[in-house]
Scaffold this motif. Structure first.
Motif, mmCIF file in Angstrom:
data_model
loop_
_atom_site.group_PDB
_atom_site.id
_atom_site.type_symbol
_atom_site.label_atom_id
_atom_site.label_comp_id
_atom_site.label_asym_id
_atom_site.label_seq_id
_atom_site.Cartn_x
_atom_site.Cartn_y
_atom_site.Cartn_z
ATOM 1 N N LYS A 1 0.754 -1.287 -0.149
ATOM 2 C CA LYS A 1 -0.136 -0.019 0.160
ATOM 3 C C LYS A 1 0.892 1.325 0.004
ATOM 4 C CE LYS A 1 -3.753 -2.259 2.545
ATOM 5 N NZ LYS A 1 -4.968 -1.981 1.881
ATOM 6 N N LEU B 1 -3.580 3.151 -1.558
ATOM 7 C CA LEU B 1 -3.870 2.496 -2.584
ATOM 8 C C LEU B 1 -2.826 1.583 -3.043
ATOM 9 C CD1 LEU B 1 -5.411 5.193 -4.847
ATOM 10 C CD2 LEU B 1 -6.491 3.693 -3.517
ATOM 11 N N GLY C 1 -5.123 0.250 -8.186
ATOM 12 C CA GLY C 1 -5.842 1.242 -7.583
ATOM 13 C C GLY C 1 -6.160 2.529 -8.322
ATOM 14 N N PHE D 1 -8.038 6.408 -8.999
ATOM 15 C CA PHE D 1 -8.071 7.539 -8.416
ATOM 16 C C PHE D 1 -8.673 8.707 -9.178
ATOM 17 C CE2 PHE D 1 -3.601 7.575 -9.567
ATOM 18 C CZ PHE D 1 -3.598 8.918 -10.346
ATOM 19 N N LYS E 1 -4.511 5.786 -12.365
ATOM 20 C CA LYS E 1 -4.396 4.665 -11.671
ATOM 21 C C LYS E 1 -2.852 4.305 -11.133
ATOM 22 C CE LYS E 1 -3.663 1.063 -15.104
ATOM 23 N NZ LYS E 1 -4.079 -0.253 -15.693
#
Length: 186
Positions: free
Chosen positions: A23, A78, A82, A84, A167
């Motif tokens: 993460k 994220l 992930g 955004f 991403k």
């Protein structure tokens, strides 16, 4: 009851090859792919910049200076893949247009071997320069006279709200070499 040795070994290999998704947190190296849109006063959006897997935005989270705060908040936590989609106001993004960032420089600053660089220094040209403190900045030539060159050092997106849509392409521990440029010194 015990499992056959081959079954245990096979399962151990499977477990060993599982990657833990990292993460985004301070100290992580991150690559982002995104579309950047300038938001006009009437709400329309114009695509002004793109990054992708071949040419990603590369940062060390929590270390790289100048990160746009809403973007930083949106990507924290994220993992790879992930997504955004975040908007930042002009104040949060590249700031308000500052008339003090428009300066007149002596024409002599732009001479090479005693000759003015008229191929590079023309109205509309983006010219890379260096401050007295050694920071790289880019200015836009606004006017060229016989004695001066007027340059605008405001960010091209000053006074604009922006939207990032993208991403996460990579997340991993940053190496000392990746962190070092942000620590200053020699």
């Amino acid at each position: 009851f015990s499992l056959p040795q081959t079954l245990y070994f096979k399962n151990f290999q499977t477990i060993k090859n599982i990657r833990i998704m990292e993460k985004i947190e301070p100290g992580k190296y991150v690559e982002l792919g995104y579309d950047l849109y300038a938001i006009e006063p009437d709400g329309t959006e114009k695509l002004v910049h793109q990054t992708n897997e071949e040419d990603p935005e590369k940062i060390v989270f929590g270390v790289t200076q100048g990160m746009i705060r809403p973007l930083e908040k949106a990507i924290e936590g994220l993992e790879v893949g992930g997504k955004f989609n975040v908007t930042a106001s002009a104040d949060e993004a590249f700031g308000k247009y500052d008339p003090d960032q428009v300066v007149e420089l002596e024409r002599d600053v732009f001479t090479i071997d005693g000759k003015f660089d008229d191929k590079m220094i023309k109205v509309g040209a983006a010219v890379p320069m260096m401050t007295a403190d050694g920071f790289r900045i880019t200015g836009i030539v606004k006017e060229v006279t016989d004695t001066h060159v007027k340059m605008d050092f405001n960010h091209p997106l000053a006074d604009k709200a922006v939207r990032f849509d993208g991403k996460i392409l990579a997340v991993r521990e940053a190496t000392p070499e990746e962190i070092k440029p942000f620590q200053g010194g020699c």
